[in-house]
Design a protein around this motif. Structure first.
Motif, PDB file in Angstrom:
ATOM      1  N   SER A   1       1.192   7.120 -14.062  1.00 54.32           N
ATOM      2  CA  SER A   1       1.545   8.528 -13.938  1.00 54.32           C
ATOM      3  C   SER A   1       0.304   9.404 -13.866  1.00 54.32           C
ATOM      4  CB  SER A   1       2.410   8.944 -15.142  1.00 54.32           C
ATOM      5  OG  SER A   1       1.710   8.704 -16.356  1.00 54.32           O
ATOM      6  N   GLU A   2      -0.837   8.815 -13.596  1.00 54.05           N
ATOM      7  CA  GLU A   2      -2.089   9.552 -13.567  1.00 54.05           C
ATOM      8  C   GLU A   2      -2.113  10.593 -12.458  1.00 54.05           C
ATOM      9  OE1 GLU A   2      -6.906   8.619 -13.167  1.00 54.05           O
ATOM     10  OE2 GLU A   2      -5.414   7.015 -12.988  1.00 54.05           O
TER      11      GLU A   2
ATOM     12  N   ARG B   1       0.830  -1.200   0.000  1.00 51.65           N
ATOM     13  CA  ARG B   1       0.000   0.000   0.000  1.00 51.65           C
ATOM     14  C   ARG B   1       0.865   1.251   0.000  1.00 51.65           C
ATOM     15  NH1 ARG B   1      -3.118  -2.697   4.163  1.00 51.65           N
ATOM     16  NH2 ARG B   1      -2.571  -1.117   5.716  1.00 51.65           N
ATOM     17  N   ALA B   2       1.969   1.197   0.738  1.00 54.68           N
ATOM     18  CA  ALA B   2       2.828   2.374   0.865  1.00 54.68           C
ATOM     19  C   ALA B   2       3.603   2.664  -0.412  1.00 54.68           C
ATOM     20  CB  ALA B   2       3.807   2.191   2.023  1.00 54.68           C
ATOM     21  N   SER B   3       3.764   1.629  -1.259  1.00 56.99           N
ATOM     22  CA  SER B   3       4.551   1.820  -2.486  1.00 56.99           C
ATOM     23  C   SER B   3       3.826   2.655  -3.513  1.00 56.99           C
ATOM     24  CB  SER B   3       4.912   0.458  -3.093  1.00 56.99           C
ATOM     25  OG  SER B   3       3.746  -0.200  -3.566  1.00 56.99           O
TER      26      SER B   3
ATOM     27  N   LEU C   1      -0.399   9.886  -8.643  1.00 57.82           N
ATOM     28  CA  LEU C   1      -0.310   8.468  -8.309  1.00 57.82           C
ATOM     29  C   LEU C   1       1.110   7.920  -8.382  1.00 57.82           C
ATOM     30  CD1 LEU C   1      -3.526   7.021  -9.978  1.00 57.82           C
ATOM     31  CD2 LEU C   1      -3.209   8.032  -7.731  1.00 57.82           C
ATOM     32  N   ASP C   2       1.881   8.351  -9.378  1.00 57.61           N
ATOM     33  CA  ASP C   2       3.209   7.764  -9.538  1.00 57.61           C
ATOM     34  C   ASP C   2       4.158   8.169  -8.418  1.00 57.61           C
ATOM     35  OD1 ASP C   2       3.243  10.369 -10.398  1.00 57.61           O
ATOM     36  OD2 ASP C   2       4.691  10.025 -12.011  1.00 57.61           O
ATOM     37  N   SER C   3       4.035   9.395  -7.950  1.00 55.61           N
ATOM     38  CA  SER C   3       4.922   9.867  -6.879  1.00 55.61           C
ATOM     39  C   SER C   3       4.306   9.710  -5.502  1.00 55.61           C
ATOM     40  CB  SER C   3       5.301  11.335  -7.107  1.00 55.61           C
ATOM     41  OG  SER C   3       4.145  12.140  -7.223  1.00 55.61           O
ATOM     42  N   HIS C   4       3.056   9.246  -5.450  1.00 52.83           N
ATOM     43  CA  HIS C   4       2.379   9.001  -4.176  1.00 52.83           C
ATOM     44  C   HIS C   4       2.307  10.287  -3.349  1.00 52.83           C
ATOM     45  CE1 HIS C   4       1.409   6.653  -0.446  1.00 52.83           C
ATOM     46  NE2 HIS C   4       0.830   5.888  -1.341  1.00 52.83           N
TER      47      HIS C   4
ATOM     48  N   LEU D   1      -8.038   8.237  -0.063  1.00 51.27           N
ATOM     49  CA  LEU D   1      -8.271   9.457  -0.837  1.00 51.27           C
ATOM     50  C   LEU D   1      -8.348   9.145  -2.330  1.00 51.27           C
ATOM     51  CD1 LEU D   1      -8.541  12.517  -1.057  1.00 51.27           C
ATOM     52  CD2 LEU D   1      -6.036  12.674  -1.016  1.00 51.27           C
ATOM     53  N   VAL D   2      -7.451   8.289  -2.808  1.00 45.32           N
ATOM     54  CA  VAL D   2      -7.468   7.913  -4.227  1.00 45.32           C
ATOM     55  C   VAL D   2      -8.802   7.262  -4.591  1.00 45.32           C
ATOM     56  CG1 VAL D   2      -6.468   6.374  -5.955  1.00 45.32           C
ATOM     57  CG2 VAL D   2      -4.971   7.688  -4.451  1.00 45.32           C
TER      58      VAL D   2
END
Length: 232
Positions: A127-128, A120-122, A139-142, A165-166
């Motif tokens: 790249s959305e 989950r943390a990853s 999303l890609d950089s969290h 949140l996502v």
């Protein structure tokens, strides 16, 4: 590829060694601390990828330690504690823990929880970028940010809060049942549906602190939707 580093914070040497043994078998790097002060030093210096945290420590309890950690780090934390009262579990989650395992535990179950929280943390692949009003999720950089009068402010979210949140922001105005949010955000956990209420409360508070108040409307008897009440 360098394996994830897990910090074991446990003053019982036998339990700490057992956890380190199973973590090593699972391919993780480990370090340990038997006091809260040592753990804080390790968090700052080593920047572990995850913490396994006991509540009963000789110099401070795990709840106090987590509060200190959360002041400057969003490292995933799993409590491993003999305190199995539901109030203690909810307090741990409210303070920002990602999961809670009670003693005596099955070491393989703990390893499964570690793997699930690290996944989950990853972050979410791709790249959305998702935007809704003044809130943006990369999303890609969290990274999640909120628009403020002084510019964009990064939201310090735990892995579970970010996934929550996502899930919500992808479908604004859609009503989600607690069980569906739990499945989406904590799929490998055996937590109760009501656990999601604590994560929602934390997420609401952090959005409000960033000037984005009123999001995440409660739908009585059902669950939650990502919209201000006035917009529905």
């Amino acid at each position: 590829m360098i394996s994830s580093l897990v910090l074991v914070v446990e003053d019982d040497e036998e339990i700490a060694s057992l956890l380190e043994k199973y973590l090593a078998r699972a391919g993780y790097r480990t370090t340990k601390a038997s006091t809260g002060l040592t753990a804080l030093a390790h968090v700052t210096r080593l920047q572990p990828d995850l913490i396994l945290l006991d509540v009963g420590l000789p110099d401070m309890d795990g709840f106090d330690l987590l509060t200190k950690v959360r002041a400057h780090s969003n490292v995933p934390v799993i409590f491993v504690s003999a305190m199995d009262d539901s109030t203690d579990k909810l307090l741990g989650l409210k303070l920002g823990a990602d999961d809670y395992v009670t003693k005596p535990f099955n070491p393989q179950e703990v390893m499964a929880r570690v793997g699930a929280v690290l996944r989950r943390a990853s972050g979410v692949a791709g790249s959305e970028v998702i935007r809704h009003d003044g809130i943006e999720v990369q999303l890609d950089s969290h990274i999640a940010t909120a628009s403020t009068a002084k510019g964009r402010l990064e939201l310090w979210l735990t892995a579970t809060e970010f996934r929550l949140l996502v899930c919500l922001i992808r479908s604004p105005f859609k009503t989600f049942e607690r069980a569906s949010l739990l499945d989406a955000c904590m799929p490998d956990s055996d937590a109760l549906d009501r656990t999601i209420d604590t994560h929602i409360a934390n997420l609401r508070r952090k959005l409000a602190e960033a000037g984005q108040e009123g999001y995440i409307t409660t739908v009585r008897g059902v669950g939650y939707r990502f919209a201000r009440s006035k917009d529905v």
